[in-house]
Design a protein around this motif. Sequence first.
Motif, PDB file in Angstrom:
ATOM      1  N   LEU A   1       0.349   3.851  -3.119  1.00 41.07           N
ATOM      2  CA  LEU A   1       0.478   5.219  -2.575  1.00 41.07           C
ATOM      3  C   LEU A   1       0.385   6.308  -3.638  1.00 41.07           C
ATOM      4  O   LEU A   1      -0.307   7.316  -3.449  1.00 41.07           O
TER       5      LEU A   1
ATOM      6  N   ASN B   1      -2.527  12.104  -5.761  1.00 43.17           N
ATOM      7  CA  ASN B   1      -1.369  11.215  -5.623  1.00 43.17           C
ATOM      8  C   ASN B   1      -0.828  10.707  -6.961  1.00 43.17           C
ATOM      9  O   ASN B   1      -0.324   9.610  -7.064  1.00 43.17           O
TER      10      ASN B   1
ATOM     11  N   SER C   1       0.824  -1.213   0.000  1.00 45.14           N
ATOM     12  CA  SER C   1       0.000   0.000   0.000  1.00 45.14           C
ATOM     13  C   SER C   1       0.868   1.277   0.000  1.00 45.14           C
ATOM     14  O   SER C   1       0.371   2.355  -0.262  1.00 45.14           O
TER      15      SER C   1
ATOM     16  N   ASN D   1      -6.336   3.968  -2.489  1.00 47.16           N
ATOM     17  CA  ASN D   1      -5.088   3.870  -1.714  1.00 47.16           C
ATOM     18  C   ASN D   1      -4.549   2.437  -1.633  1.00 47.16           C
ATOM     19  O   ASN D   1      -3.906   2.069  -0.660  1.00 47.16           O
TER      20      ASN D   1
END
Length: 325
Positions: A261, A284, A233, A258
């Motif tokens: 990452l 992200n 993760s 998520n």
Amino acid sequence: MSSQPKVYVTRPDVDDSGLELLRKSCQVSTWHETYPVPRSELIREVAGKDALYCALTDTVNKEVLDAAGPQLKCVATISVGYDHIDVEECRKRGIRVGYTPDVLTDATAELTLALLLATNRRLFEANKQVYNGGWKSWAPMWMCGQGLKGSRVGLLGFGRIGQEIAARIVPFKPAEITYTTRTPRPEEAAAVNARYVDFDEMLRKSDIIVVCCALTPETKEIFNAAAFQKMKSNCILINTARGAVVDQKALYEALKSNQILAAGLDVTTPEPLPLDDPLLKLDNVVILPHIGSADIETRKEMSRITARNILSALAGEKMEAEVKL
Ligand SMILES: O=C(O)C(=O)CO
């Protein structure tokens, strides 16, 4: 009528030093806009040409080769990747294919590191805060990223570019560099202290995965939902190879939920990425417009190599960089 060989260039915006080389002994015609040549124009213009100077924005398939005619001797692309060219069809017709490996290795490795650092240290996200009022004060855990030091970095692909990326990662003191390729390359790996692993182990153990392989039927969408499920993760995916190595819908889901990452992408499907693409709504992900080799001197030399490849092919000589068909 001129007896000089005829060359069609699909980009008017390649560096002139390459075109000058061609103009000395060839009749050169070029597309005239900075956007890719429309298909219909390419089909019309390639007819009767002896060589085609193309780019990764042009799909050179049976249709284009048929339109060119049997006198076509060479297709030369101003890129290291040649997944946009039907090389099997070229082989059948005795058409030689030129490309530009090596010259762009350093520029691409450099950009990959820039993208990696921009993604893992959240540079673009942080930069936005300076302009949108999000920067209230220094704060202990604000805008923290995941350092490269002590991380496990996996490289999918360990050719020239992969090896140079690894060499640039070493000074950042990773815990380990691993690589996945069809065939292990122990000598090159020893130079950067990299360990060969299978794809599954890379997925399960890496904190950062860098995609630096060619796009082939085996690598197409190799990063799919099943692959993302296996990743840690905290894993960051960097892709400076080809967009199609990643199933982009699956990547979006993995980033949004998520499951991983972050991602740094210099390549996408399609290119350019439409402004309403869901990936653009995520914090992200860092996306660049395919600028891996966009270093001035590199691009100039790519232009000259492409021209020299064509001249050699037309003269029936060894090309500087020829795809083995
Ligand atoms: O050369 C390539 O294949 C690129 O992706 C751009 O330089």
